[in-house]
Design a protein around this motif. Structure first.
Motif: not given
Length: 292
Positions: A80-81, A83-84, A87
């Motif tokens: 999840q990190k 993915k951030e 961006g």
């Protein structure tokens, strides 16, 4: 000989060997191991087996432990990190006006490093980008430039055959593929028909090459002089997979072309190489660019 287990860190990725350290492990189990990149979580894809010492990268690292529920939770958090971070990196690339395409982001299990994978047409000066990213994430940053084949492997997709890309579903390593293979398999030398979505020659050209090489050794080439059950003649057409040839007999009373199994004829005089197909007038330099 060394007793090892095989561990993979990415789906269809390369398999690395580790010392099981006496831990009872089954296929599909997650394990925590130490790698050159740091502590990582991988999946067991080969159970205990003996391999030659030459296949092992010394020193052979030991499995630290089976992955716990807490470890697996941390893996999910890292995804999840990542993915951030993807961006954020895109914004920084735009800010520094860099000619590069971000492909993937990966956190090491211990969060000791973040890897950013990208493609670019040439060399990219990303020193300021690294500094910018390091100030945001407060950890070690590594930008790794990859090739177009690795890009296709990471991103996945569908091939022209309608199936999942071989590289992203089962190929663990890339093997060299050449224009010679396409020629020997009598494929169209149209770049759009023999290249994959990565823009390089399709990996599947390698699959049947060994069989074609064996057939080429046993079956006469076009224009070869052969002895048939009906007399001598010249080979006009070859079907490698069917192991059949069409021969123009020297006897004027026979039909122009007659088909025989390769086992029915004997070679009298071979030709050095098959003639070029006039319909296949191509730009060799263009095709060479498809080779990796």
């Amino acid at each position: 000989m060394a007793t090892v287990i095989g561990v993979r860190f990415r789906y269809a990725g390369k398999i690395y060997y580790f010392d099981p350290a006496g831990i009872d492990l089954s296929l599909g189990e997650k394990v925590i191991v130490e790698t050159a990149r740091g502590i990582e979580c991988g999946e067991v894809v080969n159970t205990l087996k003996d391999v030659d010492d030459s296949e092992v990268v010394a020193p052979l690292k030991k499995v630290m432990r089976k992955a716990t529920e807490e470890d697996l939770k941390k893996v999910d958090e890292n995804k999840q990190k990542a993915k951030e971070a993807f961006g954020i990196c895109l914004e920084k690339i735009k800010k520094h006006n860099l000619e590069m395409k971000l492909i993937d982001v990966e956190y090491t299990f211990d969060n000791n490093k973040i890897l950013f994978y990208f493609t670019a047409d040439g060399r990219v000066d990303f020193r300021e980008l690294v500094k910018d990213l390091a100030s945001v994430f407060r950890t070690r940053i590594e930008l790794r430039q990859i090739g177009v084949r690795d890009e296709a492997k990471m991103m996945g997709g569908m091939g022209i055959c309608g199936r999942c890309l071989c590289c992203s579903c089962h190929l663990t390593e890339f093997h060299p593929v050449s224009i010679k293979m396409a020629k020997e398999q009598s494929l169209s030398l149209n770049p759009t028909k023999i290249s994959g979505i990565c823009g390089r020659l399709m990996c599947c050209l390698k699959y049947e090459q060994e069989a074609y090489e064996d057939l080429i050794k046993r079956i006469p080439k076009v224009n070869a002089l052969v002895q048939t059950p009906d007399g001598t003649g010249t080979v006009m057409y070859v079907s490698l997979l069917e192991e059949k040839v069409k021969v123009k007999l020297d006897n004027d009373n026979e039909p122009d072309l007659k088909e025989y199994q390769a086992s029915e004829i004997q070679l009298i005089k071979d030709v050095e190489k098959e003639p070029e197909d006039e319909d296949n007038e191509i730009d060799i330099e263009l095709l060479k660019q498809l080779e990796d």
